[in-house]
Design a protein around this motif. Structure first.
Motif, PDB file in Angstrom:
ATOM      1  N   GLY A  22       0.820  -1.219   0.000  1.00  0.00           N
ATOM      2  CA  GLY A  22       0.000   0.000   0.000  1.00  0.00           C
ATOM      3  C   GLY A  22       0.845   1.257   0.000  1.00  0.00           C
ATOM      4  O   GLY A  22       0.576   2.195   0.740  1.00  0.00           O
ATOM      5  N   GLU A  51      -1.605  -4.526   2.701  1.00  0.00           N
ATOM      6  CA  GLU A  51      -0.455  -3.782   3.244  1.00  0.00           C
ATOM      7  C   GLU A  51      -0.030  -4.417   4.565  1.00  0.00           C
ATOM      8  O   GLU A  51      -0.850  -4.642   5.439  1.00  0.00           O
ATOM      9  CB  GLU A  51      -0.849  -2.305   3.449  1.00  0.00           C
ATOM     10  N   ASN A  53       1.860  -3.115   6.972  1.00  0.00           N
ATOM     11  CA  ASN A  53       1.788  -2.192   8.110  1.00  0.00           C
ATOM     12  C   ASN A  53       0.344  -2.030   8.577  1.00  0.00           C
ATOM     13  O   ASN A  53      -0.584  -2.456   7.894  1.00  0.00           O
ATOM     14  CB  ASN A  53       2.311  -0.805   7.716  1.00  0.00           C
ATOM     15  N   LYS A 149       0.576  -9.119   5.766  1.00  0.00           N
ATOM     16  CA  LYS A 149       1.875  -9.364   5.117  1.00  0.00           C
ATOM     17  C   LYS A 149       1.800 -10.626   4.263  1.00  0.00           C
ATOM     18  O   LYS A 149       1.547 -11.725   4.771  1.00  0.00           O
ATOM     19  CB  LYS A 149       2.973  -9.515   6.172  1.00  0.00           C
ATOM     20  N   GLY A 180       7.670  -2.371  -3.024  1.00  0.00           N
ATOM     21  CA  GLY A 180       8.777  -1.434  -2.790  1.00  0.00           C
ATOM     22  C   GLY A 180      10.143  -2.090  -2.855  1.00  0.00           C
ATOM     23  O   GLY A 180      10.264  -3.298  -3.120  1.00  0.00           O
ATOM     24  N   GLN A 376      16.765   7.312   0.010  1.00  0.00           N
ATOM     25  CA  GLN A 376      15.398   7.640  -0.425  1.00  0.00           C
ATOM     26  C   GLN A 376      14.902   6.686  -1.493  1.00  0.00           C
ATOM     27  O   GLN A 376      13.701   6.600  -1.732  1.00  0.00           O
ATOM     28  CB  GLN A 376      15.339   9.074  -0.946  1.00  0.00           C
TER      29      GLN A 376
HETATM   30  C1  LIG Z   1      12.758  10.117   3.273  1.00  0.00           C
HETATM   31  C2  LIG Z   1      12.247   9.926   1.844  1.00  0.00           C
HETATM   32  C3  LIG Z   1      11.868  11.027   1.115  1.00  0.00           C
HETATM   33  C4  LIG Z   1      11.439  10.866  -0.202  1.00  0.00           C
HETATM   34  N1  LIG Z   1      11.006  11.963  -0.894  1.00  0.00           N
HETATM   35  C5  LIG Z   1      10.573  11.824  -2.157  1.00  0.00           C
HETATM   36  C6  LIG Z   1      10.048  12.938  -2.875  1.00  0.00           C
HETATM   37  O1  LIG Z   1       9.846  14.032  -2.324  1.00  0.00           O
HETATM   38  N2  LIG Z   1       9.712  12.749  -4.187  1.00  0.00           N
HETATM   39  C7  LIG Z   1       9.853  11.539  -4.807  1.00  0.00           C
HETATM   40  O2  LIG Z   1       9.574  11.439  -5.999  1.00  0.00           O
HETATM   41  N3  LIG Z   1      10.268  10.451  -4.131  1.00  0.00           N
HETATM   42  C8  LIG Z   1      10.615  10.563  -2.829  1.00  0.00           C
HETATM   43  N4  LIG Z   1      11.010   9.448  -2.130  1.00  0.00           N
HETATM   44  C9  LIG Z   1      10.948   8.130  -2.805  1.00  0.00           C
HETATM   45  C10 LIG Z   1       9.501   7.590  -2.789  1.00  0.00           C
HETATM   46  O3  LIG Z   1       8.991   7.631  -1.493  1.00  0.00           O
HETATM   47  C11 LIG Z   1       9.475   6.150  -3.339  1.00  0.00           C
HETATM   48  O4  LIG Z   1       9.971   6.170  -4.648  1.00  0.00           O
HETATM   49  C12 LIG Z   1       8.057   5.575  -3.340  1.00  0.00           C
HETATM   50  O5  LIG Z   1       7.519   5.552  -2.028  1.00  0.00           O
HETATM   51  C13 LIG Z   1       8.043   4.168  -3.935  1.00  0.00           C
HETATM   52  O6  LIG Z   1       6.715   3.730  -3.913  1.00  0.00           O
HETATM   53  P1  LIG Z   1       6.366   2.170  -3.913  1.00  0.00           P
HETATM   54  O7  LIG Z   1       4.887   2.084  -3.778  1.00  0.00           O
HETATM   55  O8  LIG Z   1       6.976   1.504  -5.074  1.00  0.00           O
HETATM   56  O9  LIG Z   1       7.085   1.581  -2.632  1.00  0.00           O
HETATM   57  P2  LIG Z   1       6.855   1.932  -1.044  1.00  0.00           P
HETATM   58  O10 LIG Z   1       6.492   3.336  -0.843  1.00  0.00           O
HETATM   59  O11 LIG Z   1       8.092   1.418  -0.388  1.00  0.00           O
HETATM   60  O12 LIG Z   1       5.624   1.023  -0.663  1.00  0.00           O
HETATM   61  C14 LIG Z   1       5.686  -0.376  -0.630  1.00  0.00           C
HETATM   62  C15 LIG Z   1       4.670  -0.859   0.403  1.00  0.00           C
HETATM   63  O13 LIG Z   1       4.595  -2.288   0.346  1.00  0.00           O
HETATM   64  C16 LIG Z   1       4.461  -2.791   1.661  1.00  0.00           C
HETATM   65  N5  LIG Z   1       4.929  -4.183   1.658  1.00  0.00           N
HETATM   66  C17 LIG Z   1       6.192  -4.629   1.448  1.00  0.00           C
HETATM   67  N6  LIG Z   1       6.224  -5.968   1.476  1.00  0.00           N
HETATM   68  C18 LIG Z   1       4.954  -6.378   1.691  1.00  0.00           C
HETATM   69  C19 LIG Z   1       4.353  -7.677   1.831  1.00  0.00           C
HETATM   70  N7  LIG Z   1       5.069  -8.797   1.731  1.00  0.00           N
HETATM   71  N8  LIG Z   1       3.019  -7.747   2.050  1.00  0.00           N
HETATM   72  C20 LIG Z   1       2.263  -6.604   2.158  1.00  0.00           C
HETATM   73  N9  LIG Z   1       2.798  -5.368   2.059  1.00  0.00           N
HETATM   74  C21 LIG Z   1       4.114  -5.254   1.808  1.00  0.00           C
HETATM   75  C22 LIG Z   1       5.330  -1.856   2.483  1.00  0.00           C
HETATM   76  O14 LIG Z   1       4.984  -1.885   3.842  1.00  0.00           O
HETATM   77  C23 LIG Z   1       5.060  -0.502   1.822  1.00  0.00           C
HETATM   78  O15 LIG Z   1       3.993   0.184   2.437  1.00  0.00           O
HETATM   79  C24 LIG Z   1      11.422   9.566  -0.804  1.00  0.00           C
HETATM   80  C25 LIG Z   1      11.790   8.456  -0.038  1.00  0.00           C
HETATM   81  C26 LIG Z   1      12.197   8.620   1.276  1.00  0.00           C
HETATM   82  C27 LIG Z   1      12.594   7.410   2.081  1.00  0.00           C
END
Ligand SMILES: Cc1cc2nc3c(=O)[nH]c(=O)nc-3n(C[C@H](O)[C@H](O)[C@H](O)COP(=O)(O)OP(=O)(O)OC[C@H]3O[C@@H](n4cnc5c(N)ncnc54)[C@H](O)[C@@H]3O)c2cc1C
Length: 442
Positions: A22, A51, A53, A149, A180, A376
């Motif tokens: 999520g 999700e 969490n 999870k 992620g 990040q």
């Molecule tokens: C401090 C910080 C600042 C940032 N600032 C920016 C910004 O300003 N602009 C920008 O473009 N990018 C920014 N980023 C990067 C951006 O946050 C990420 O690129 C983005 O969150 C990736 O999205 P995602 O959905 O792929 O992964 P995530 O956001 O990591 O989400 C993945 C989700 O999957 C869940 N998950 C994992 N494994 C499982 C499982 N087995 N079962 C169920 N759930 C699971 C996790 O708990 C998580 O909630 C930043 C990152 C950080 C750490």
């Protein structure tokens, strides 16, 4: 596992589309899947977002220092990286920043442009972006299950069986893995999600921390710790200039930080990894230009003029008025062994020439990056060569999709990682919706 937000009353364990994760890409996938199903008059199909969490979007809340830099109007592809060059292009063409902004405006997020084409919510509050996404999920009747999870997936003639850490099972016709990468693991994405795709033969390109601080071997940084100085940072690896960035450079106990450094860090991570088995580590230097507004010739003439004008001052005051005191002392220490209480006139031509040189390009030896906890984003991830570049469907298994940071695509600092998360999420969601509405799809 609990159902946190849903208007749906059907809680059966047999569903149409399961989305694992999520975060931004998973939420985008869920919203686009359900929207697309509605256009096909199949809005009753079940889309469930799982999700691990107890709430969704934990990392999103940290983005842009809590302000959420949600995309960037600069569409230059040089801002995106990955082992499979160009893989992200079709998705980014399909969902450009303007489409992302329109989507956010549709769900109620008013956007504003800041410097360097960065787009933020007008509220400058990541929480308001997350709340708007949550409301959109509710409006569309996407079921959100938190504390869920996924610890394994298998496939048979009925579809995909998702096995949860608490032993529960769900069967889905299509699965989107949006778990992620490895950056900021305290938010839930700690790399375990890679295993879900590896089950289906997808390969992993070494995940490396990116948009992260750099460790340096140089004595120069520590005394300046806590100081933020404007300049340019040029990354040079094995004598080759890789990239130059301008902005506030932050000096720390361990080395260097600040936007220009974070921007260069992915190249450092990759170079260190490529030679990690070799006895010859790469020669990595950041050259800092403390006076980017002046040419080398101008800096040289300025220093000679100062030496003549302030000949009777103490050496430690030679650069007073030009630089921060600690930087002045640090630079002088690089060029002379003389006591800093000696007269400015004692500085030789050779020392003055070298001082001018390091004001424009102080070489700082880089020997590492800070860990994933500080990063990040993730450079590397699940290899993209067995995913369709338009639909993000797996070429190994029908009905399997991936999006976001889990894939080997990473962006520069400045909104490019969220741009990829939203765009790839939209593509995967739409593709999965098309798939589950086709006949004989398992
Ligand atoms: C401090 C910080 C600042 C940032 N600032 C920016 C910004 O300003 N602009 C920008 O473009 N990018 C920014 N980023 C990067 C951006 O946050 C990420 O690129 C983005 O969150 C990736 O999205 P995602 O959905 O792929 O992964 P995530 O956001 O990591 O989400 C993945 C989700 O999957 C869940 N998950 C994992 N494994 C499982 C499982 N087995 N079962 C169920 N759930 C699971 C996790 O708990 C998580 O909630 C930043 C990152 C950080 C750490």
């Amino acid at each position: 596992m609990s159902i946190t937000e849903s208007n749906s009353t059907d809680h059966s364990n047999i569903i149409d589309i399961a989305i694992i994760g999520g975060g931004p890409s998973g939420m985008a996938a869920a919203i686009s899947a359900k929207k697309y199903l509605r256009t096909l008059h199949a809005g009753n199909r079940q889309v469930v977002l799982f999700e691990r969490n107890d709430r969704i979007g934990k990392k999103l809340l940290m983005t842009g220092n809590g302000r959420c830099n949600l995309t960037n109007l600069d569409t230059d592809r040089m801002h995106f990286h990955g082992s499979n060059a160009g893989f992200s292009e079709k998705i980014l063409d399909q969902f450009p920043p303007t489409a992302i902004i329109s989507f956010f405006e549709e769900i109620g997020v008013v956007c504003t442009e800041e410097e360097d084409k960065k787009i933020f919510p007008l509220s400058l509050h990541a929480g308001s972006v997350l709340d708007s996404l949550r409301l959109a999920l509710i409006d569309l009747e996407v079921q959100v299950r938190t504390g869920a999870k996924v610890s394994g997936i298998s496939k048979d003639s009925e579809g995909y069986t998702l096995i949860f850490a608490d032993g529960q099972k769900f069967i889905a016709k299509a699965v989107i893995v949006a778990a992620g990468g490895k950056s900021a693991p305290s938010t839930g994405s700690d790399g375990e999600g890679y295993e879900l795709l590896r089950t289906f033969s997808h390969k992993l390109s070494q995940p490396l921390p990116s948009i992260v601080q750099l460790k340096t071997a140089s004595e120069f940084c520590k005394p300046l710790s806590g100081n933020k100085l404007f300049g340019t940072a040029t990354l040079i690896i094995d004598g080759v200039t890789i990239r130059k960035e301008e902005g506030d450079i932050l000096f720390t106990d361990y080395g260097l930080s600040g936007p220009p450094i974070l921007q260069l860090s992915g190249f450092v991570s990759r170079a260190l990894y490529q030679k990690s088995d070799s006895t010859n580590p790469p020669d990595i230097f950041i050259h800092i230009d403390f006076l980017p507004m002046y040419s080398s010739e101008k800096v040289l003439s300025m220093l000679y003029e100062r030496r003549a004008a302030f000949a009777g001052r103490r050496l430690e005051d030679f650069l007073t008025g030009l630089f921060h005191k600690r930087l002045s002392v640090g630079l002088l220490r690089q060029v002379t062994q003389k006591s800093l209480s000696a007269h400015v006139s004692s500085l030789s031509d050779k020392e003055t020439d070298y001082l001018a040189q390091i004001c424009k390009a102080l070489p700082i030896h880089v020997n590492g990056t800070m860990p994933f906890a500080n990063a990040q984003t993730t450079a590397g991830g699940i290899a993209t060569d067995h995913f369709d570049a338009c639909t993000l469907s797996s070429s190994y298994e029908k009905g399997l999709y991936a999006c976001g940071e889990i894939l080997d695509v990473d962006g520069d600092c400045g909104g490019f990682n969220l741009q990829w998360a939203w765009a790839s999420g939209f593509a995967a969601g739409e593709s999965a919706a098309k798939y589950v509405t086709q006949e004989n799809n398992v």
